[in-house]
Motif scaffolding. Structure first.
Motif, PDB file in Angstrom:
ATOM      1  N   UNK A  42      20.348  -6.332 -22.277  1.00 30.97           N
ATOM      2  CA  UNK A  42      21.088  -7.581 -22.437  1.00 30.97           C
ATOM      3  C   UNK A  42      20.321  -8.791 -21.920  1.00 30.97           C
ATOM      4  N   UNK A  43      19.256  -8.551 -21.170  1.00 29.85           N
ATOM      5  CA  UNK A  43      18.456  -9.658 -20.641  1.00 29.85           C
ATOM      6  C   UNK A  43      17.455 -10.184 -21.670  1.00 29.85           C
ATOM      7  N   UNK A  44      17.421  -9.542 -22.846  1.00 30.57           N
ATOM      8  CA  UNK A  44      16.442  -9.931 -23.863  1.00 30.57           C
ATOM      9  C   UNK A  44      17.161 -10.556 -25.059  1.00 30.57           C
ATOM     10  N   UNK A  45      16.613 -11.639 -25.573  1.00 28.72           N
ATOM     11  CA  UNK A  45      17.102 -12.265 -26.804  1.00 28.72           C
ATOM     12  C   UNK A  45      15.901 -12.613 -27.677  1.00 28.72           C
ATOM     13  N   UNK A  46      16.152 -12.769 -28.959  1.00 30.31           N
ATOM     14  CA  UNK A  46      15.071 -13.140 -29.866  1.00 30.31           C
ATOM     15  C   UNK A  46      15.631 -13.946 -31.020  1.00 30.31           C
ATOM     16  N   UNK A  47      14.728 -14.604 -31.739  1.00 26.20           N
ATOM     17  CA  UNK A  47      15.123 -15.385 -32.903  1.00 26.20           C
ATOM     18  C   UNK A  47      15.635 -14.484 -34.018  1.00 26.20           C
ATOM     19  N   UNK A  48      15.088 -13.275 -34.144  1.00 23.58           N
ATOM     20  CA  UNK A  48      15.521 -12.292 -35.144  1.00 23.58           C
ATOM     21  C   UNK A  48      14.871 -10.962 -34.806  1.00 23.58           C
ATOM     22  N   UNK A  49      15.275  -9.916 -35.521  1.00 23.88           N
ATOM     23  CA  UNK A  49      14.652  -8.609 -35.319  1.00 23.88           C
ATOM     24  C   UNK A  49      14.533  -7.921 -36.670  1.00 23.88           C
ATOM     25  N   UNK A  50      13.465  -7.180 -36.811  1.00 21.87           N
ATOM     26  CA  UNK A  50      13.207  -6.499 -38.086  1.00 21.87           C
ATOM     27  C   UNK A  50      14.254  -5.424 -38.365  1.00 21.87           C
ATOM     28  N   UNK A  51      14.647  -4.707 -37.312  1.00 24.16           N
ATOM     29  CA  UNK A  51      15.703  -3.695 -37.395  1.00 24.16           C
ATOM     30  C   UNK A  51      16.200  -3.442 -35.990  1.00 24.16           C
ATOM     31  N   UNK A  52      17.185  -2.610 -35.856  1.00 19.81           N
ATOM     32  CA  UNK A  52      17.713  -2.310 -34.527  1.00 19.81           C
ATOM     33  C   UNK A  52      16.680  -1.626 -33.651  1.00 19.81           C
ATOM     34  N   UNK A  53      15.766  -0.894 -34.248  1.00 23.51           N
ATOM     35  CA  UNK A  53      14.712  -0.239 -33.455  1.00 23.51           C
ATOM     36  C   UNK A  53      13.589  -1.197 -33.093  1.00 23.51           C
ATOM     37  N   UNK A  54      13.612  -2.394 -33.681  1.00 26.51           N
ATOM     38  CA  UNK A  54      12.635  -3.426 -33.331  1.00 26.51           C
ATOM     39  C   UNK A  54      13.288  -4.509 -32.476  1.00 26.51           C
ATOM     40  N   UNK A  55      14.386  -4.185 -31.801  1.00 21.27           N
ATOM     41  CA  UNK A  55      15.149  -5.160 -31.025  1.00 21.27           C
ATOM     42  C   UNK A  55      14.337  -5.664 -29.839  1.00 21.27           C
ATOM     43  N   UNK A  56      14.668  -6.849 -29.318  1.00 27.55           N
ATOM     44  CA  UNK A  56      13.886  -7.414 -28.208  1.00 27.55           C
ATOM     45  C   UNK A  56      13.942  -6.575 -26.942  1.00 27.55           C
ATOM     46  N   UNK A  57      15.014  -5.761 -26.762  1.00 29.52           N
ATOM     47  CA  UNK A  57      15.091  -4.928 -25.559  1.00 29.52           C
ATOM     48  C   UNK A  57      14.003  -3.894 -25.466  1.00 29.52           C
TER      49      UNK A  57
END
Length: 1299
Positions: A42-57
């Motif tokens: 939850x401490x990570x955010x991003x402009x977008x992610x390619x997929x759930x496995x590419x999430x900022x976390x």
């Protein structure tokens, strides 16, 4: 004290030091703990992610969960990854890694920090460089240690570039440690007042520091008050920090002592520190420190009260111009003052609403950085509103740019709101013409936030700037906005949008946008939920003040736009940062640019801190003298003084002390005349007794000196004592004989360490019969130790080495070279990666190359002529934060701009090699001279004396400077330089360029007698005194016709005569055969007796004669006789007395004499006028009648006082070092006095001339050898005599000779 007690005391001291140095942080412990690896997703955010496995976390260093890291949906520069560290943390390093098992990694990125998740601030290295290097593969870790630790809660990484064969992929880690602080919020009406107990007060110094952040550009941060209401204030004004001196209970405005920082209202933390010493204080804002002198009354000043956030008016609890924002860690002399306020200490008074936390308002800004930037927002949803209302704030450095545009749907037109010349303008345009133009505000490019309101209601259109304070404009016009509004620019034309921008793009920041009085949510814009945009930086203002601190040197004024800064240089310096001096460093250097005597600005240390100074360069002798005047160079007579007081006089020099001492140090020899004329006024007494008089000389106020001119330091003697010829052998000064007759002690002071003379103290003037007069002449120096400092490299493998060159942000290198080789390295200095090198890459090209961490750069200059011609060539290279430049001789400079995103420090660590390289390859073979680095001359000769393969000095200068010798002058080599031998020239002067002119009356005659030894030596292969060809030339100015200008006669009756006939035309009369009549050659040029200067040249070769008058076409004549011009006897200028052998007509004309001016008379190798005026005692000349030497033969003689010029190079574009004249640049008392003296002398000389002429008519003529007291003209072939003050005695002043 036992050992255990000592250990306990030591521990206590260490603990105290540790606590005092912590300053609210975690101390000086190692600060490199991993900060990201244990954070939850939850401490990570991003402009977008390619997929759930590419999430900022999943973006944690060395982790393989998910897809092995973060990747956004699309790879572009609008993507970002954000980390919330949970609390404000000290961050010291960042490490990056690509996505595991992929071809996705970053090659460069930006770092942003924030306390709140809004209002991001870009981290920059060295104040300018913003990008960080990334990875070269997916697995290796690249760690970058921050040069200055950052303190923030949120970190945001923005990809700039990535592997072109993959996409954005990232894992990261940050390193640091916890950060603790005490914070207080003030609302502009609140403050903290600390009353210091007497035990805490210091009179010798104080140290206090804090951090602050605010959105307001003005307000009082600190006010320290001491006894008598004397205080110092630190206030924000227009986003800059001002240090003010205040005196309470007075009506005087506060005095500003210093100004530092800029854009301090950006809602980011800024560090402030003040360290007060007795006479000065050090003021620091962020990383920039300025030393400030404070008034002497602060030397024993102690602080009684310290007000934080505002100052209370007397008798009123309200504060004035209070600070609105947050403060952190207020430390005073090592003690945390905020702790006292939090615990309600009795020493602290809390005024108003003070909270011990930082409540920050959220203000989302947007940055328009470049040409493709724009923001598109939807307009009014209902056209029936019948108007428009738009509001926003902006800040920029640019004078012009489009702020807002929209279509007018009802009228089919367009509205443009834009900046032009830093004014706000509104233009309504339709069908190719402007329907309406309004303007408001001024100077809106000052970097401050300015508010703009545009509204149209009920047929009234209004634009207002800064709530109408900056200007407002109205018009009766109705405007309705279309469906789209465009801020800052327009989309590309291919996007099909109806948006046109005929103006410059806008570069700057905007915030607080509102449409129809409703705020615009820019975060929704960032998320693509509202409107559209391109190339914007949202939630930050990226404005940079490139002029704070100013990179302009030597007092240059800094101006800027959004992307660059510009330096407006003061007189005397040039270049992109005003680094390089436009002046030469000595009179010697000016001479070798071809300049002649006059006033010049010299800059003794080039690009160093010492300012240019105006001096007089006397180039009339073989030695070039620099003369520096003071306020009293005349003889001053003293009368007896009652009361027994000594007479003291101080000398003020027309230059600053630092300049004066540097000029003395650089010169090879300096001297100053010290003269004392006395009658019953003793001077120094005896070496064993106390001196009656003394003088002070040397640096500063000077040291007491008890010797006199011509003697040695410390001798307490005068020149006669050293020479043993004093009038009284029992004393060592003539004046010490104490006689009633006038005596004199004078001579030159030559000990450089004792110069200049600062003051004079004369003591024996109390007796009634005592009289004295003194004179202290100008300081005179010659020789430039730096200009001729040279080394000869006789092998390509030879070199000299010096300590490392330090030119981190600004470096200039200049030198002269001559060689016969086609290539070689002049200079090289290496670092780990950085380097700097100057080399001759080919026979026509010089290359300046360097690397400051962003790749090697080269600047080249190509010459159209070979450089390996064994002539001196000058190289000047400069590298600064804006550009690198290279100049060769007088060719145009080649430049290479620095990267747009800032600069790097040049970091070198090896030795500096001159004439070669560390590898001993491509060495230079030839001479290098006058090598200077940042204005400091390297002593090549000293190092060459102890280095094999290198020889000190470098002979042979006429090949380079010989062309300066004009008019048949001959260049003569010297060890250090050259001089022009003018013995075969009709001219004189340092370059044989000065006309030798004289005014004649009808009684004047100059007769030059030819002697057989002279002719035999000249024509050893022909008969004695015979001439088959001849060349005669002269210049004249007259109103007389007819008149004989020139006559040459022989023993056998042959002659050559040059005359002006009664028709004012030139005649040349040749009689080569005594048995025949003279042949008369008449020129067709008319009006030669018009009082103007004319030049005539006659050439004969056997029977062919050519005549050239001024710029007219050359006329050719043929004689009927080609006989010899043999047995030449004499040459006469003016009246011819021996006329028995002349034709009757010529004798009649010759008896009339000549009235006018003759100049530069030359007959073959003879210069009769020069011999008569300059060498009367050693030449076979006879002068009868008055002969007045003047500058009448000069084209500038209409102004007889124009001989001296001031040379001011900054007024000569494109020719640095050319030394062109700037007339009337001197406005000093001595110049005025000199002018008055010159007029008086002229009147006296004129009176003497009239008297002498009257007497002359009663006397017989005398041989010129009896003429006494003639003052010789300056000449290279005759010694210059005793010119004490050449600034007041022009070499062209009239001189008259009487027989």
């Amino acid at each position: 004290m036992d050992l255990g007690t000592k250990r306990v005391a030591g521990i206590i001291v260490q603990v105290a030091l540790l606590l005092s140095s912590s300053c609210g942080t975690a101390g000086e412990e190692v600060c490199d703990s991993a900060l990201v690896s244990n954070l939850p997703p939850s401490s990570f955010r991003s402009s977008s992610q390619l997929s759930s496995s590419h999430a900022p976390g999943f973006a944690k260093l060395n982790r393989r969960e998910g897809a092995g890291g973060w990747s956004p949906l699309t790879s572009d520069r609008y993507q970002w990854l954000e980390v919330d560290l949970g609390e404000r943390t000290k961050i010291t390093a960042v490490a990056t890694q690509g996505r595991y098992g992929s071809s996705d990694w970053l090659t460069s990125y930006l770092l942003m920090f924030s306390d709140t998740g809004h209002n991001w601030k870009q981290y920059r290295q060295e104040d300018s460089i913003g990008s960080f290097p990334g990875n070269s593969n997916a697995d290796s870790v690249v760690q970058y240690k921050l040069q200055q630790p950052a303190v923030a809660r949120f970190l945001r990484l923005i990809p700039l570039d990535w592997n072109p064969s993959g996409r954005i992929g990232l894992r990261l880690e940050t390193y640091g440690c916890p950060y603790t602080s005490d914070v207080v919020s003030l609302d502009g009406g609140s403050s903290l007042v600390y009353r210091l107990s007497p035990g805490l007060r210091r009179t010798y110094g104080d140290v206090f520091s804090l951090k602050f952040k605010t959105l307001r550009n003005s307000g009082i941060l600190l006010h320290a008050e001491g006894e008598g209401g004397l205080g110092l204030s630190l206030e924000l004004e227009r986003g800059k920090l001002q240090l003010l001196l205040r005196r309470e209970r007075t009506s005087h405005e506060p005095r500003r002592l210093a100004s530092l920082g800029s854009l301090l209202d950006d809602q980011h933390w800024h560090h402030l520190a003040v360290e007060r010493r007795s006479s000065h204080l050090n003021l620091t804002v962020d990383k920039h420190t300025e030393r400030v002198q404070i008034p002497a009354e602060f030397s024993r000043w102690g602080i009684e009260k310290l007000s934080v956030g505002g100052v209370q008016d007397l008798g009123s609890p309200q504060t004035k111009r209070g600070f609105h924002g947050c403060l952190e860690n207020l430390l005073y002399n090592g003690l945390n003052r905020m702790e006292l306020a939090k615990h309600n200490d009795h020493q602290v008074t809390v005024v108003g609403n003070v909270t011990f936390s930082c409540a920050e308002p959220v203000s989302v800004a947007v940055t328009f950085p470049g040409p493709q930037s724009f923001l598109q927002l939807p307009g009014a949803t209902a056209a029936s509103l019948g108007g428009v209302s738009v509001g926003f704030q902006f800040r920029t450095w640019n004078k012009a740019g489009l702020l807002l545009t929209f279509a007018l749907p009802q009228d089919g037109g367009v509205a443009w709101l834009y900046l032009s010349e830093a004014r706000l303008r509104l233009q309504i345009h339709k069908a190719g013409r402007a329907l309406l133009e309004l303007s408001a505000g001024s100077a809106l490019n000052d970097g401050q936030w300015h508010s703009v309101e545009l509204s149209s209601r009920r047929g009234c259109l209004t634009i207002a700037v800064d709530k109408q304070e900056g200007g407002v404009a109205h018009a009766s016009f109705s405007v309705t906005a279309g469906s789209q509004l465009f801020f800052g620019g327009c989309p590309a034309e291919e996007d099909g949008q109806e948006c046109k921008n005929p103006f410059n793009i806008f570069q700057g920041c905007m915030r607080l946008l509102s449409l129809e009085n409703q705020p615009v949510d820019l975060i929704m814009v960032q998320q693509r939920l509202l409107g559209n945009y391109s190339q914007l930086q949202i939630d930050m203002c990226g404005i940079i003040d490139r002029c704070s601190p100013s990179r302009c040197e030597h007092g240059g004024r800094c101006t800027q736009s959004w992307t660059i800064f510009h330096c407006n240089c003061n007189s005397g310096y040039s270049g992109a940062t005003c680094h390089s001096s436009v002046y030469e460093q000595s009179c010697e250097a000016y001479k070798h640019n071809g300049n002649t005597s006059g006033h010049f600005y010299i800059d003794v240390d080039g690009s160093g801190p010492i300012k240019p100074q105006l001096v007089y360069c006397n180039m009339t002798e073989d030695t070039t003298w620099m003369e520096i005047q003071h306020n009293n160079t005349e003889f001053t007579r003293l009368q007896p003084s009652a009361g027994g007081n000594q007479h003291s006089v101080h000398f003020d020099y027309f230059t600053e002390d630092e300049q004066l001492l540097a000029a003395i140090s650089q010169s090879e020899h300096c001297e100053q005349e010290l003269a004392y004329h006395c009658r019953k006024s003793r001077l120094l007494n005896t070496p064993e007794g106390s001196p009656f008089s003394w003088w002070l000389g040397g640096p500063g106020p000077g040291r007491v000196q008890t010797y006199w001119g011509g003697a040695q330091p410390g001798s307490q003697q005068c020149a006669c004592g050293l020479q043993g010829d004093c009038v009284d052998p029992q004393h060592y000064c003539n004046c010490d004989a104490d006689r009633m007759e006038w005596a004199e002690d004078s001579g030159q002071l030559t000990h450089k360490q004792s110069l200049p003379v600062r003051s004079l103290v004369l003591g024996d003037l109390q007796r009634p019969e005592s009289e004295a007069a003194y004179r202290v002449g100008p300081l005179r120096c010659h020789g430039d130790k730096n200009f001729w400092n040279a080394a000869f490299f006789d092998k390509e493998t030879s070199y000299l080495h010096f300590p490392t060159f330090h030119g981190e942000l600004s470096a200039d290198i200049s030198f002269l070279f001559k060689t016969t080789a086609s290539s070689g390295v002049f200079l090289e200095n290496l670092g780990i990666k950085d380097f700097i090198r100057i080399e001759l890459s080919s026979s026509t090209q010089v290359v300046f190359s360097f690397d400051v961490g962003n790749g090697p750069l080269e600047v080249r200059v190509e010459s159209s002529v070979p450089l390996n011609d064994s002539r001196w060539h000058r190289v000047r290279a400069e590298r600064n934060v804006k550009e690198a430049s290279l100049r060769l001789d007088q060719l145009p400079a080649a430049t290479q701009e620095a990267p747009a995103d800032g600069h790097f420090h040049l970091q070198l660590n090896s030795q500096l090699f001159i004439g070669g390289t560390a590898s001993r390859q491509k060495g230079f073979q030839g001479c290098i001279r006058s090598l200077q680095l940042n204005g400091v001359t390297l002593d090549l000769e000293e190092r060459a004396r102890i280095t094999p393969g290198v020889q000190p000095g470098c002979p042979g200068h006429c090949s380079s400077y010989g062309s300066f010798c004009q008019n048949q002058g001959r260049c003569v080599e010297r060890t250090n330089g050259f001089h022009c031998d003018c013995s075969l020239s009709a001219y004189t002067g340092v370059f044989c360029h000065t006309e030798v002119s004289a005014s004649f009356t009808s009684e004047t005659s100059v007769s030059y007698t030819f002697e057989e030894p002279y002719e035999l030596s000249r024509h050893s292969s022909v008969l004695p005194s015979s001439i088959y060809s001849d060349v005669a030339s002269l210049s004249f100015r007259t109103n007389q016709s007819p008149a004989v200008l020139f006559y040459v006669g022989s023993h056998d009756g042959a002659y050559l005569a040059l005359l002006i006939n009664k028709h004012e035309m030139l005649e040349v009369r040749y009689k080569l055969d005594s048995s025949r009549e003279a042949e008369v050659l008449r020129s067709r040029v008319r009006s030669l007796a018009d009082g103007q200067l004319h030049t005539v040249t006659i050439r004969r070769l056997t029977d062919s004669v050519s005549v050239q008058i001024d710029q007219n076409a050359r006329e050719e004549f043929n004689l009927t006789s080609d006989g010899e011009f043999s047995a030449v006897k004499l040459l006469v200028l003016g009246r011819v007395h021996e006329s028995d052998e002349l034709d009757p007509d010529l004798a009649r004309l010759a008896s009339l004499g000549f009235t006018g001016c003759l100049s530069v008379v030359h007959f073959n190798s003879i210069s009769p006028l020069k011999a008569a005026l300059l060498h009367p005692d050693t030449s076979p000349v006879v002068i009868t009648g008055p002969l007045l030497q003047s500058n009448c033969g000069s084209s500038a003689s209409a102004d007889p006082y124009a001989a001296e010029n001031t040379h001011h190079l900054s007024d000569q574009p494109g020719s640095v070092g050319s030394g062109q004249p700037l007339v009337n640049a001197i406005r000093t008392d001595s110049a005025l006095i000199g002018g008055v003296i010159a007029v008086v002398i002229f009147v006296i000389v004129t009176g003497l001339a009239i008297t002498a002429r009257f007497l002359y008519r009663r006397k017989e003529t005398y041989r010129n050898q009896e003429v006494k007291g003639v003052k010789q003209e300056d000449s290279q072939d005759f010694p210059f005599t005793n010119q004490a003050d050449s600034q007041n005695v022009s070499g062209e002043n009239p001189k008259e000779y009487f027989i």
